[in-house]
Design a protein around this motif. Structure first.
Motif, PDB file in Angstrom:
ATOM      1  N   ARG A  58       7.732   1.941  -6.803  1.00 53.79           N
ATOM      2  CA  ARG A  58       8.249   2.915  -6.068  1.00 53.79           C
ATOM      3  C   ARG A  58       8.092   4.093  -6.680  1.00 53.79           C
ATOM      4  O   ARG A  58       7.429   5.084  -6.091  1.00 53.79           O
ATOM      5  CB  ARG A  58       9.756   2.757  -5.715  1.00 53.79           C
ATOM      6  CG  ARG A  58      10.107   3.593  -4.611  1.00 53.79           C
ATOM      7  CD  ARG A  58      11.636   3.380  -4.476  1.00 53.79           C
ATOM      8  NE  ARG A  58      12.726   3.705  -5.325  1.00 53.79           N
ATOM      9  CZ  ARG A  58      12.848   5.123  -6.139  1.00 53.79           C
ATOM     10  NH1 ARG A  58      12.268   5.967  -5.320  1.00 53.79           N
ATOM     11  NH2 ARG A  58      13.646   5.378  -7.015  1.00 53.79           N
ATOM     12  N   PHE A  80      11.140  -0.126  -1.024  1.00 52.54           N
ATOM     13  CA  PHE A  80      10.835  -1.462  -1.308  1.00 52.54           C
ATOM     14  C   PHE A  80      11.259  -2.308  -0.036  1.00 52.54           C
ATOM     15  O   PHE A  80      12.376  -2.207   0.308  1.00 52.54           O
ATOM     16  CB  PHE A  80      11.311  -1.866  -2.587  1.00 52.54           C
ATOM     17  CG  PHE A  80      11.161  -3.308  -2.841  1.00 52.54           C
ATOM     18  CD1 PHE A  80       9.897  -3.705  -3.266  1.00 52.54           C
ATOM     19  CD2 PHE A  80      12.217  -4.267  -2.638  1.00 52.54           C
ATOM     20  CE1 PHE A  80       9.436  -5.107  -3.583  1.00 52.54           C
ATOM     21  CE2 PHE A  80      11.908  -5.738  -2.965  1.00 52.54           C
ATOM     22  CZ  PHE A  80      10.583  -5.996  -3.243  1.00 52.54           C
ATOM     23  N   TYR A  94       5.892  -2.154  -0.307  1.00 47.90           N
ATOM     24  CA  TYR A  94       6.521  -0.823   0.032  1.00 47.90           C
ATOM     25  C   TYR A  94       6.204  -0.152   1.332  1.00 47.90           C
ATOM     26  O   TYR A  94       5.299  -0.488   2.052  1.00 47.90           O
ATOM     27  CB  TYR A  94       6.423   0.122  -1.198  1.00 47.90           C
ATOM     28  CG  TYR A  94       6.736  -0.508  -2.465  1.00 47.90           C
ATOM     29  CD1 TYR A  94       7.933  -0.188  -2.864  1.00 47.90           C
ATOM     30  CD2 TYR A  94       5.744  -1.395  -3.249  1.00 47.90           C
ATOM     31  CE1 TYR A  94       8.380  -0.674  -4.397  1.00 47.90           C
ATOM     32  CE2 TYR A  94       6.045  -1.784  -4.406  1.00 47.90           C
ATOM     33  CZ  TYR A  94       7.386  -1.367  -4.888  1.00 47.90           C
ATOM     34  OH  TYR A  94       7.612  -1.848  -6.403  1.00 47.90           O
TER      35      TYR A  94
END
Length: 170
Positions: A58, A80, A94
């Motif tokens: 991330r 996510f 993601y």
């Protein structure tokens, strides 16, 4: 109903990312067999397989997005989604959601960009993860370092959504 439609798009886009990663893996295997493995340098340093986890992914996607040449009016959040096991690889998915709020329309149309990070479980742990991304409702899968992100892609999607909404309101 809108959420169901969004789920269907998400599944289609994530399956396109999986397909692109598989094809790239096969291409690399063929190149290795032919001793013609060419490495392309990427200006962005992705984490290695041993250092990768959900939060690292991330954080790195957020950092990568900051390298894009887009105006500051675009607000982005990265979330996510899930993981998927593929042979000897783990794929992390993601979603980056972009919005361009204004005073007249503080909650503007969202545009999703889906990312897939492929982490090898068997190859050398020092290899960087493979990352691909795709824009919602599009078919072209992009590879960081090989394609340059264009802000027009985001505006095209928001304009298409606005046009579709106007057509439905008639």
């Amino acid at each position: 109903m809108e959420r169901y439609s969004s789920d269907m798009n998400e599944k289609a886009e994530l399956s396109l990312l999986i397909k692109a990663l598989r094809e790239d893996r096969l291409r690399k295997m063929k190149e290795k067999l032919g001793n013609a493995l060419l490495t392309e340098t990427d200006s962005f340093e992705w984490a290695t397989s041993k250092d990768f986890n959900i939060e690292v992914g991330r954080y790195q996607i957020e950092a990568y997005i900051k390298t894009w040449e887009i105006r500051f009016c675009w607000v982005c959040s990265v979330n996510f989604l899930r993981t998927s096991q593929e042979d000897d690889f783990m794929i992390y998915f993601y979603e980056a959601r972009f919005m361009a709020p204004t005073a007249r329309k503080p909650i503007s149309d969202r545009v999703s960009v889906y990312f897939a990070a492929e982490v090898s479980k068997t190859e050398a742990e020092t290899l960087p993860v493979e990352v691909r991304f795709i824009l919602e409702s599009r078919r072209l899968v992009h590879t960081p370092g090989r394609s340059r992100f264009c802000e027009k892609w985001l505006t095209d999607i928001t304009e298409t959504k606005a046009l579709l909404q106007r057509m439905m309101d008639l």
